[in-house]
Design an enzyme around this catalytic site. Sequence first.
Site, PDB file in Angstrom:
ATOM      1  N   GLY A 134       0.808  -1.201   0.000  1.00  0.00           N
ATOM      2  CA  GLY A 134       0.000   0.000   0.000  1.00  0.00           C
ATOM      3  C   GLY A 134       0.846   1.257   0.000  1.00  0.00           C
ATOM      4  CB  SER A 135       0.120   4.600   1.372  1.00  0.00           C
ATOM      5  OG  SER A 135      -1.069   4.795   0.635  1.00  0.00           O
TER       6      SER A 135
END
Length: 485
Positions: free
Chosen positions: A215-216
């Site tokens: 993810g981020s």
Amino acid sequence: MAKYIRHAWGFCAVLLAALLVNAARVQIVQSASYDANPANRRPTIARYQQPRGDILVGGEPVTGSSDTGEQLRYERTYRDGPLYAPVTGFASQMYGTTFLEHAEDGVLSGTDPMLSPIPLWNDVTRRPSPGGDVVTTLNRRAQRAAYQGLHGRKGAVAAIEPATGRILALVSTPSYDPVALSGNSEATASAWARLNHDPEKPMLNRAVRQTYPPGSTFKVVTAAAALDAGVVTDLDEHTDSPDPYRLPGTTTRLTNEGDGCRDASLREAFAWSCNTVFAKLGVDVGVAGMGATAQAFGFNDTRLRVPFAVSPSTFDTHVDKAQLALSSIGQYNTRATPLQMAMVAAAVADDGRLRTPYLVERTTRRGGETITGGGVRPERQVMRPSTAVRLRELMTDVVRDGTGTNAAIPGATVGGKTGTAQHGIGNAGVPYAWFISWAQADGDPAPKVAVAVVVEDAAADRGEISGGGDAAPIAKEVMRAVLGW
């Protein structure tokens, strides 16, 4: 001497020579095949006729041996078994060995030739030396803080000392007690079946053997690639980033969880984790640049051992621009172990240098004499030192004013990046909550610890805040433990 006596004597000499030749063939030429024959229990009996060496954490053993008085005399015991199971693994009379018990089996069982003071002595006597000990790099307080922070939820924690690569914590939950597998009774077989059929997979080492979409948190890698390539030169300059962003060659529009991402600067995009900005940055850098940076951090490395094997983290370099955009925000085929993401944070913390992580400080004979270890681990320059300085600034902003405030530690500079990784069909699964970070106590010359935390069953909304709400507090306690607070 009568002729028939000479013939008899000669015949006996031939028989004696044949016996000697056959004995040599059996004991020397074919000994290995007999030793390896499953029907031969002598090696197994000999293996368990003496106590096994110990695995040490903070100078104290977390393993032991129990005298059962049976034919397979000594069984393995464990202190705080579930806490250290992802590191020790198990040593079972029925099911073999895993993790450190397997990687360092020669030392622990006493069969490693280095344990003998006289070379080849064990081959002559066919008896092992007393089992040696394995001294780990683990920080006892950090390991316990990580385990207690996860509190039985599915997830993992990895912590590294950036300047050396020493692994300070390696935790996976839910866990299990490896002592249940030590013996050879029906109870051992029952425990084996129960653990293998448990849907929570307690024997899976999520810290090094499970990969997740990062993810981020992967935006740290994308930011490094963009800064090194010169795609971004000023952290505060507005980028040409539409919101929503149409993935190249498609009609799919990528959006953000919040507002304010249109043409956001790298500083703003990093603080608020703008998907549109980082997806476009990945495309602007290109597959070659993104792939080279990811691989410098350790992605796609199939050879990493710590000393047991680590599942390779992956960044797909055979993608079109739309797929590259998604890969650059830690989705599509991008996958990472928690150890890999701790390595990302460690490289940022150490001016762009990355030391190969390791778990064994040294191995010793029973008396404490060192036989291996203590050498300097190789390092590589992952990014420009100036890029690492900028990334530390961005990560510090996240903890000071952004989504990672739950990781802040008074008296220390902490940098971090939150992340929420979507998964499942149509991204319908509960998002994984990620947090990666590093910490430097005020007055210290450099950061002492880099941490990665992933929580699979995070009890939070689907927004970026779940990384800060579920994973960041765990990282904070691990960092505090290493800093000694």
